[in-house]
Design a protein around this motif. Structure first.
Motif, PDB file in Angstrom:
ATOM      1  N   ALA A   1       0.837  -1.205   0.000  1.00  0.00           N
ATOM      2  CA  ALA A   1       0.000   0.000   0.000  1.00  0.00           C
ATOM      3  C   ALA A   1       0.870   1.253   0.000  1.00  0.00           C
ATOM      4  O   ALA A   1       0.597   2.221  -0.727  1.00  0.00           O
ATOM      5  N   GLU A   2       1.924   1.237   0.785  1.00  0.00           N
ATOM      6  CA  GLU A   2       2.850   2.364   0.848  1.00  0.00           C
ATOM      7  C   GLU A   2       3.559   2.570  -0.499  1.00  0.00           C
ATOM      8  O   GLU A   2       3.719   3.700  -0.968  1.00  0.00           O
TER       9      GLU A   2
ATOM     10  N   TRP B   1      -0.079   4.714  -7.974  1.00  0.00           N
ATOM     11  CA  TRP B   1      -0.865   3.620  -8.543  1.00  0.00           C
ATOM     12  C   TRP B   1      -2.039   3.303  -7.629  1.00  0.00           C
ATOM     13  O   TRP B   1      -1.995   3.544  -6.423  1.00  0.00           O
ATOM     14  N   ASP B   2      -3.071   2.691  -8.207  1.00  0.00           N
ATOM     15  CA  ASP B   2      -4.204   2.235  -7.414  1.00  0.00           C
ATOM     16  C   ASP B   2      -3.814   1.062  -6.519  1.00  0.00           C
ATOM     17  O   ASP B   2      -4.323   0.917  -5.410  1.00  0.00           O
ATOM     18  N   SER B   3      -2.929   0.201  -7.025  1.00  0.00           N
ATOM     19  CA  SER B   3      -2.483  -0.951  -6.236  1.00  0.00           C
ATOM     20  C   SER B   3      -1.079  -1.357  -6.670  1.00  0.00           C
ATOM     21  O   SER B   3      -0.610  -1.017  -7.754  1.00  0.00           O
ATOM     22  N   PHE B   4      -0.423  -2.072  -5.782  1.00  0.00           N
ATOM     23  CA  PHE B   4       0.903  -2.642  -6.028  1.00  0.00           C
ATOM     24  C   PHE B   4       0.855  -4.007  -5.386  1.00  0.00           C
ATOM     25  O   PHE B   4       0.360  -4.149  -4.271  1.00  0.00           O
ATOM     26  N   GLY B   5       1.329  -5.022  -6.081  1.00  0.00           N
ATOM     27  CA  GLY B   5       1.250  -6.372  -5.539  1.00  0.00           C
ATOM     28  C   GLY B   5       2.514  -7.168  -5.756  1.00  0.00           C
ATOM     29  O   GLY B   5       3.523  -6.653  -6.261  1.00  0.00           O
ATOM     30  N   ASN B   6       2.440  -8.435  -5.398  1.00  0.00           N
ATOM     31  CA  ASN B   6       3.602  -9.306  -5.516  1.00  0.00           C
ATOM     32  C   ASN B   6       4.089  -9.418  -6.962  1.00  0.00           C
ATOM     33  O   ASN B   6       5.288  -9.484  -7.200  1.00  0.00           O
ATOM     34  N   ASP B   7       3.167  -9.443  -7.922  1.00  0.00           N
ATOM     35  CA  ASP B   7       3.588  -9.505  -9.325  1.00  0.00           C
ATOM     36  C   ASP B   7       4.430  -8.294  -9.698  1.00  0.00           C
ATOM     37  O   ASP B   7       5.446  -8.413 -10.398  1.00  0.00           O
ATOM     38  N   ASP B   8       4.025  -7.120  -9.231  1.00  0.00           N
ATOM     39  CA  ASP B   8       4.778  -5.896  -9.503  1.00  0.00           C
ATOM     40  C   ASP B   8       6.152  -5.956  -8.835  1.00  0.00           C
ATOM     41  O   ASP B   8       7.159  -5.551  -9.418  1.00  0.00           O
TER      42      ASP B   8
END
Length: 119
Positions: free
Chosen positions: A64-65, A72-79
């Motif tokens: 989230a940070e 971005w709206d989201s950031f995840g493990n793939d990113d």
């Protein structure tokens, strides 16, 4: 006096208490590194083709940070995996963050590492 080559390269089995990742030196990797550089115990080293993020004991990559810093709206493990080329230490991937631990004992609750002594 023993200062030969063998002494310089002797094995040391004690823990360094360090963990870290190597990130791509691109726009996303740069922003992630900037966010992490403000954390206690974390050192960031920029190199021409990569960025090292090294930490003492534990590093917490809070998605989230990172999403907020990137706009971005989201950031995840793939990113995160897309910009990370290698790591050292125990890596624990959760839904909302990636944690890096220097020692398996510190990650015991996440990796089912039994801390009970064997007699």
């Amino acid at each position: 006096m023993s200062t030969g080559t063998a002494d310089r390269f002797k094995a040391d089995a004690t823990s360094s208490n360090m963990c870290g990742v190597t990130l791509m030196n691109n726009q996303v990797g740069y922003v992630v590194a900037r966010v992490m550089s403000g954390k206690p115990g974390v050192a960031v080293t920029e190199l021409p083709s990569m960025i090292r993020v090294d930490g003492r004991n534990k590093i917490d990559f809070d998605y989230a940070e990172l999403a907020e810093a990137l706009g971005w709206d989201s950031f995840g493990n793939d990113d995160f995996e897309e910009i990370m080329s290698t790591h050292y230490g125990r890596m624990v991937v959760l839904d909302d963050r990636t944690l890096m631990f220097a020692n398996p004992e510190d990650a015991a609750e996440y990796i089912d590492f039994d801390l009970t002594p064997v007699s």
